[in-house]
Design a protein around this motif. Structure first.
Motif, PDB file in Angstrom:
ATOM      1  N   ILE A   1      43.555 -16.058 -87.827  1.00 11.57           N
ATOM      2  CA  ILE A   1      42.451 -16.230 -88.766  1.00 11.57           C
ATOM      3  C   ILE A   1      41.588 -14.964 -88.778  1.00 11.57           C
ATOM      4  O   ILE A   1      41.563 -14.200 -87.820  1.00 11.57           O
ATOM      5  N   LEU A   2      40.903 -14.759 -89.872  1.00 12.51           N
ATOM      6  CA  LEU A   2      40.056 -13.577 -90.016  1.00 12.51           C
ATOM      7  C   LEU A   2      38.656 -13.887 -89.500  1.00 12.51           C
ATOM      8  O   LEU A   2      37.699 -14.010 -90.256  1.00 12.51           O
ATOM      9  N   LEU A   3      38.555 -14.022 -88.202  1.00 15.44           N
ATOM     10  CA  LEU A   3      37.286 -14.294 -87.534  1.00 15.44           C
ATOM     11  C   LEU A   3      37.028 -13.144 -86.574  1.00 15.44           C
ATOM     12  O   LEU A   3      37.831 -12.884 -85.673  1.00 15.44           O
ATOM     13  N   TYR A   4      35.943 -12.439 -86.783  1.00 16.65           N
ATOM     14  CA  TYR A   4      35.668 -11.261 -85.962  1.00 16.65           C
ATOM     15  C   TYR A   4      34.926 -11.664 -84.692  1.00 16.65           C
ATOM     16  O   TYR A   4      33.733 -11.980 -84.706  1.00 16.65           O
TER      17      TYR A   4
ATOM     18  N   ASN B   1      40.087 -10.307 -82.418  1.00 19.86           N
ATOM     19  CA  ASN B   1      39.916 -11.582 -81.712  1.00 19.86           C
ATOM     20  C   ASN B   1      41.101 -11.778 -80.754  1.00 19.86           C
ATOM     21  O   ASN B   1      42.033 -10.968 -80.739  1.00 19.86           O
ATOM     22  N   THR B   2      41.074 -12.843 -79.962  1.00 17.18           N
ATOM     23  CA  THR B   2      42.138 -13.054 -78.974  1.00 17.18           C
ATOM     24  C   THR B   2      43.483 -13.320 -79.628  1.00 17.18           C
ATOM     25  O   THR B   2      44.521 -12.952 -79.072  1.00 17.18           O
ATOM     26  N   CYS B   3      43.501 -13.945 -80.788  1.00  8.62           N
ATOM     27  CA  CYS B   3      44.766 -14.181 -81.485  1.00  8.62           C
ATOM     28  C   CYS B   3      45.422 -12.846 -81.829  1.00  8.62           C
ATOM     29  O   CYS B   3      46.620 -12.654 -81.599  1.00  8.62           O
ATOM     30  N   GLU B   4      44.647 -11.905 -82.352  1.00  2.05           N
ATOM     31  CA  GLU B   4      45.193 -10.592 -82.679  1.00  2.05           C
ATOM     32  C   GLU B   4      45.690  -9.862 -81.426  1.00  2.05           C
ATOM     33  O   GLU B   4      46.715  -9.198 -81.451  1.00  2.05           O
ATOM     34  N   MET B   5      44.946 -10.019 -80.324  1.00  2.00           N
ATOM     35  CA  MET B   5      45.362  -9.401 -79.062  1.00  2.00           C
ATOM     36  C   MET B   5      46.708  -9.973 -78.607  1.00  2.00           C
ATOM     37  O   MET B   5      47.626  -9.222 -78.266  1.00  2.00           O
ATOM     38  N   ASN B   6      46.831 -11.295 -78.627  1.00  2.00           N
ATOM     39  CA  ASN B   6      48.080 -11.928 -78.188  1.00  2.00           C
ATOM     40  C   ASN B   6      49.236 -11.626 -79.132  1.00  2.00           C
ATOM     41  O   ASN B   6      50.379 -11.464 -78.689  1.00  2.00           O
ATOM     42  N   ARG B   7      48.954 -11.523 -80.416  1.00  2.00           N
ATOM     43  CA  ARG B   7      49.999 -11.167 -81.376  1.00  2.00           C
ATOM     44  C   ARG B   7      50.525  -9.759 -81.086  1.00  2.00           C
ATOM     45  O   ARG B   7      51.725  -9.513 -81.135  1.00  2.00           O
ATOM     46  N   ALA B   8      49.628  -8.846 -80.751  1.00  2.00           N
ATOM     47  CA  ALA B   8      50.012  -7.450 -80.529  1.00  2.00           C
ATOM     48  C   ALA B   8      50.628  -7.198 -79.161  1.00  2.00           C
ATOM     49  O   ALA B   8      51.467  -6.312 -79.015  1.00  2.00           O
TER      50      ALA B   8
END
Length: 118
Positions: free
Chosen positions: A77-80, A104-111
């Motif tokens: 989600i696009l939540l900063y 966010n943590t989702c972006e961290m885990n995705r990367a």
């Protein structure tokens, strides 16, 4: 003198099986105030990471450089809510100091895959 030292270190690495392992600290801290950290050792695999074998396998594949990981395909989600991930320590005889801030943590885990899932 330096060549002698390098030869001595290379011989020690060869006697130890060719590739020394890793002794790393993985941390992440959110701007919102929460943080988490684990110690991770590889070859032999150990430490406080809940998926030690998978994390070490990932690090071996990328030579402990998360920038070399392929992009994930998970939707976020696009939540900063910024979170900063960091890896420090020694990997196969060299110092490691890597740091990256994600949205966010989702972006961290995705990367980063399994590396910061603790």
């Amino acid at each position: 003198m330096i060549r002698t030292l390098i030869a001595f270190l290379a011989a020690g690495i060869a006697l130890a099986g060719g590739k020394p392992g890793g002794d790393l600290t993985l941390t992440y801290m959110a701007d919102a105030g929460f943080a988490s950290a684990v110690k991770l050792t590889c070859d032999p695999d150990g430490g406080g990471h809940p998926k030690t074998a998978e994390a070490c396998a990932t690090l071996r594949t990328i030579d402990a450089d998360p920038d070399r990981l392929p992009a994930g395909d998970r939707l976020c989600i696009l939540l900063y809510q910024p979170v900063t991930a960091e890896i420090t320590g020694v990997w196969r005889g060299r110092e490691v100091s890597w740091r990256h801030t994600y949205g966010n943590t989702c972006e961290m885990n995705r990367a980063t895959g399994v590396l910061f899932r603790f």
